[in-house]
Design a protein around this motif. Structure first.
Motif, PDB file in Angstrom:
ATOM      1  N   ARG A  63       0.764  -1.253   0.030  1.00  0.00           N
ATOM      2  CA  ARG A  63       0.088  -0.029   0.148  1.00  0.00           C
ATOM      3  C   ARG A  63       0.912   1.273  -0.077  1.00  0.00           C
ATOM      4  O   ARG A  63       0.550   2.269  -0.666  1.00  0.00           O
ATOM      5  N   SER A  64       2.017   1.038   0.491  1.00  0.00           N
ATOM      6  CA  SER A  64       2.844   2.509   0.585  1.00  0.00           C
ATOM      7  C   SER A  64       3.312   2.830  -0.694  1.00  0.00           C
ATOM      8  O   SER A  64       3.576   3.755  -1.062  1.00  0.00           O
ATOM      9  N   GLU A  65       3.738   1.573  -1.486  1.00  0.00           N
ATOM     10  CA  GLU A  65       4.108   1.880  -2.678  1.00  0.00           C
ATOM     11  C   GLU A  65       2.959   2.478  -3.693  1.00  0.00           C
ATOM     12  O   GLU A  65       3.411   3.231  -4.513  1.00  0.00           O
ATOM     13  N   LYS A  66       2.014   1.796  -3.557  1.00  0.00           N
ATOM     14  CA  LYS A  66       0.712   2.445  -4.163  1.00  0.00           C
ATOM     15  C   LYS A  66       0.427   3.958  -3.793  1.00  0.00           C
ATOM     16  O   LYS A  66       0.275   4.542  -4.942  1.00  0.00           O
ATOM     17  N   ALA A  96       2.780   5.926  -2.922  1.00  0.00           N
ATOM     18  CA  ALA A  96       3.899   6.769  -3.484  1.00  0.00           C
ATOM     19  C   ALA A  96       3.559   7.382  -4.960  1.00  0.00           C
ATOM     20  O   ALA A  96       3.999   8.309  -5.184  1.00  0.00           O
ATOM     21  N   ASP A  97       2.837   6.422  -5.608  1.00  0.00           N
ATOM     22  CA  ASP A  97       2.653   6.684  -7.030  1.00  0.00           C
ATOM     23  C   ASP A  97       1.520   7.805  -7.130  1.00  0.00           C
ATOM     24  O   ASP A  97       0.092   7.273  -6.887  1.00  0.00           O
ATOM     25  N   THR A 128      -0.675   8.711  -9.604  1.00  0.00           N
ATOM     26  CA  THR A 128      -1.571   8.344 -10.515  1.00  0.00           C
ATOM     27  C   THR A 128      -2.350   7.144 -10.107  1.00  0.00           C
ATOM     28  O   THR A 128      -3.285   6.663 -10.719  1.00  0.00           O
ATOM     29  N   SER A 129      -2.074   6.326  -8.864  1.00  0.00           N
ATOM     30  CA  SER A 129      -2.613   5.341  -8.588  1.00  0.00           C
ATOM     31  C   SER A 129      -3.993   5.420  -7.843  1.00  0.00           C
ATOM     32  O   SER A 129      -4.266   6.579  -7.381  1.00  0.00           O
ATOM     33  N   TYR A 130      -4.792   4.285  -7.904  1.00  0.00           N
ATOM     34  CA  TYR A 130      -6.012   4.445  -7.327  1.00  0.00           C
ATOM     35  C   TYR A 130      -6.074   5.013  -5.832  1.00  0.00           C
ATOM     36  O   TYR A 130      -6.892   5.942  -5.478  1.00  0.00           O
ATOM     37  N   GLU A 131      -5.042   4.098  -5.078  1.00  0.00           N
ATOM     38  CA  GLU A 131      -4.909   4.434  -3.823  1.00  0.00           C
ATOM     39  C   GLU A 131      -4.609   5.935  -3.448  1.00  0.00           C
ATOM     40  O   GLU A 131      -5.239   6.564  -2.545  1.00  0.00           O
ATOM     41  N   LYS A 156      -7.516   8.274  -4.297  1.00  0.00           N
ATOM     42  CA  LYS A 156      -8.663   7.984  -3.216  1.00  0.00           C
ATOM     43  C   LYS A 156      -8.325   8.781  -2.052  1.00  0.00           C
ATOM     44  O   LYS A 156      -9.145   9.603  -1.367  1.00  0.00           O
ATOM     45  N   ARG A 157      -6.976   8.679  -1.371  1.00  0.00           N
ATOM     46  CA  ARG A 157      -6.610   9.485  -0.400  1.00  0.00           C
ATOM     47  C   ARG A 157      -6.545  10.917  -0.551  1.00  0.00           C
ATOM     48  O   ARG A 157      -6.977  11.417   0.387  1.00  0.00           O
ATOM     49  N   ARG A 158      -6.122  11.344  -1.707  1.00  0.00           N
ATOM     50  CA  ARG A 158      -6.401  12.867  -1.873  1.00  0.00           C
ATOM     51  C   ARG A 158      -7.727  13.175  -2.057  1.00  0.00           C
ATOM     52  O   ARG A 158      -7.979  14.391  -1.263  1.00  0.00           O
TER      53      ARG A 158
END
Length: 113
Positions: free
Chosen positions: A23-26, A28-29, A31-34, A37-39
């Motif tokens: 999840r931390s790697e996701k 970091a990107d 453009t990722s969905y995660e 979603k967090r933003r």
């Protein structure tokens, strides 16, 4: 005639290889969905305090007071005509009240004579 069922397409499928990223790697990107979603959760609309609402209300009222009156030449002409009409009505009302007071005063003078 039968309708064909929709099939899930593999066009958006992501091949991770041996293991999926953590999840931390996701996060970091950007453009990722995660991370998107967090933003969006961070930027979602939050309820304002009573103090903030009151400040906004006061600012809005101040803007409305500072704003020029709406309308163009026709609106200004109508306002001018209304002012003249009101002034004429006030003059007529004053003249009527003066006229009604004067005859009463004349009758009293005639009664004295």
């Amino acid at each position: 005639m039968t309708r064909l069922k929709k099939k899930r397409s593999d066009a958006n499928r992501i091949e991770w290889g041996e293991t999926a990223p953590r999840r931390s790697e996701k996060l970091a990107d950007p453009t990722s969905y995660e991370s998107r979603k967090r933003r969006s959760l961070d930027n979602r609309k939050k309820q304002k305090s009573v103090y903030e609402k009151q400040l906004e209300k006061e600012e809005r009222e101040a803007r409305l007071k500072a704003q020029q009156p709406q309308g163009g030449r026709l609106a200004e002409k109508i306002r001018r005509l209304n002012r003249e009409k009101n002034a004429a009505e006030m003059a007529d009302a004053k003249a009527d009240s003066d006229a009604s007071v004067e005859p009463a005063g004349d009758d009293q003078q005639d009664a004295k004579d």
